[in-house]
Design a protein around this motif. Structure first.
Motif, PDB file in Angstrom:
ATOM      1  N   THR A 114     -32.399 -14.050 -53.914  1.00  0.00           N
ATOM      2  CA  THR A 114     -32.576 -12.663 -53.492  1.00  0.00           C
ATOM      3  C   THR A 114     -33.150 -12.643 -52.076  1.00  0.00           C
ATOM      4  OG1 THR A 114     -34.805 -12.585 -54.434  1.00  0.00           O
ATOM      5  CG2 THR A 114     -32.974 -11.942 -55.868  1.00  0.00           C
ATOM      6  N   ALA A 115     -33.324 -11.448 -51.521  1.00  0.00           N
ATOM      7  CA  ALA A 115     -33.832 -11.322 -50.146  1.00  0.00           C
ATOM      8  C   ALA A 115     -35.212 -11.939 -49.988  1.00  0.00           C
ATOM      9  CB  ALA A 115     -33.853  -9.847 -49.736  1.00  0.00           C
TER      10      ALA A 115
ATOM     11  N   LEU B 141     -26.043  -9.904 -56.437  1.00  0.00           N
ATOM     12  CA  LEU B 141     -26.726 -10.009 -55.154  1.00  0.00           C
ATOM     13  C   LEU B 141     -26.558  -8.704 -54.389  1.00  0.00           C
ATOM     14  CD1 LEU B 141     -25.659 -13.643 -54.167  1.00  0.00           C
ATOM     15  CD2 LEU B 141     -27.702 -12.885 -55.390  1.00  0.00           C
ATOM     16  N   GLN B 142     -27.240  -8.621 -53.267  1.00  0.00           N
ATOM     17  CA  GLN B 142     -27.232  -7.368 -52.526  1.00  0.00           C
ATOM     18  C   GLN B 142     -25.828  -6.998 -52.051  1.00  0.00           C
ATOM     19  OE1 GLN B 142     -30.063  -7.387 -49.289  1.00  0.00           O
ATOM     20  NE2 GLN B 142     -30.818  -5.381 -49.888  1.00  0.00           N
ATOM     21  N   ASP B 143     -25.057  -8.011 -51.634  1.00  0.00           N
ATOM     22  CA  ASP B 143     -23.768  -7.737 -51.025  1.00  0.00           C
ATOM     23  C   ASP B 143     -22.577  -8.095 -51.906  1.00  0.00           C
ATOM     24  OD1 ASP B 143     -24.393 -10.404 -50.895  1.00  0.00           O
ATOM     25  OD2 ASP B 143     -23.403 -10.745 -48.980  1.00  0.00           O
TER      26      ASP B 143
END
Length: 286
Positions: free
Chosen positions: A152-153, A240-242
């Protein structure tokens, strides 16, 4: 002597130990009981292909495209041929048939190559089939694979979304959080209804109030595509975010040894699982 014990006897012992009753091979009803039945009787050649973390990649790529796969660094038959000095980090080294056999390498400066090699070699020399008698893993030749670590980020391992698909339809989502630190779990009926049940691990705090992931529709669509034509499979993904990333496919969630509390959900989910098609194929083989 244990290796001479028939698989179904080992399974019956497992079931009685976890459920407190004898398994009914003739009329299985609960989810765990039916998964044990699948373990005993389903012999589709597709099972070993999809259980193998290397060969399943082709199956997924053919149906969803390469973008959903983790970045593969390489595959090796023995630890000594791994290019340790040039290994991209962070990465994960694992066995193509193992469960829980993951070696996380965040940087090479703190890597003990001797210890890592010894661990991988010990895993490689085990036959995962003999651990729980799950037929799909019986004849898979061990291979070490390296993948880019998913993070993650903030550098954490992302939550794991596991979709239980019945006759090709995703109906239940299992969300695993903090799997390598403080493992918790929550179950949701699709589209997103919290199920108040503890399944092996403690329920994730505030699980009833947690919103669905932004990419839930994509995850469900991917699972539907991969599960098409299969009587049952669990399809795992990371959000995931993207993008959504494929994790694995399994026929035997928690080896059918995971208890539900309350146990009524074992029966409810069991009603969703039809063994008809597997039984028909079994009769044709006979």
């Amino acid at each position: 002597m244990a290796r001479w014990t028939p698989d179904h006897v080992v399974q019956a012992r497992q079931f009685q130990r976890t459920s407190g009753r004898r398994i009914d091979w003739q009329r299985p009803t609960t989810f765990n009981e039916k998964i044990h039945w699948i373990r005993r009787y389903e012999r589709s050649p597709l099972l070993p292909q999809l259980a193998n973390k290397v060969t399943v990649r082709r199956y997924v790529e053919d149906r969803l495209g390469p973008g959903v796969l983790t970045d593969l660094i390489g595959t090796w038959e023995r630890p000594e041929v791994i290019p340790w000095t040039t290994l991209p980090t962070p990465c994960v080294l694992k066995l193509n048939w193992g469960s829980g056999m993951n070696l996380f390498i965040r940087d090479r400066t703190s890597l003990d190559v001797s210890a890592a090699s010894a661990q991988l070699d010990a895993w490689r020399q085990r036959n995962f089939y003999w651990h729980l008698r799950e037929w799909a893993y019986k004849n898979i030749s061990p291979v070490i694979l390296g993948e880019r670590m998913l993070q993650t980020a903030d550098g954490q391992i992302p939550p794991d979304y596991k979709l239980f698909c019945f006759d090709g339809i995703p109906r239940l989502v299992q969300v695993d959080c903090d799997r390598f630190t403080n493992h918790t779990r929550a179950l949701y009926r699709l589209p997103w209804e919290f199920v108040p049940v503890e399944y092996i691990y403690p329920v994730t705090p505030n699980a009833a109030q947690l919103p669905p992931p932004p990419n839930l529709k994509t995850i469900v669509d991917y699972a539907t595509t991969l599960a098409a034509g299969l009587p049952f499979v669990r399809a795992d993904f990371y959000n995931l975010q993207d993008r959504v990333v494929f994790g694995e496919l399994t026929w035997y969630p928690d080896a059918a040894c995971g208890s539900f509390s309350p146990a009524t959900y074992d029966a409810e989910f069991g009603r969703w699982l039809s063994l008809r098609r597997i039984g028909e194929r079994r009769e044709r083989r006979a």
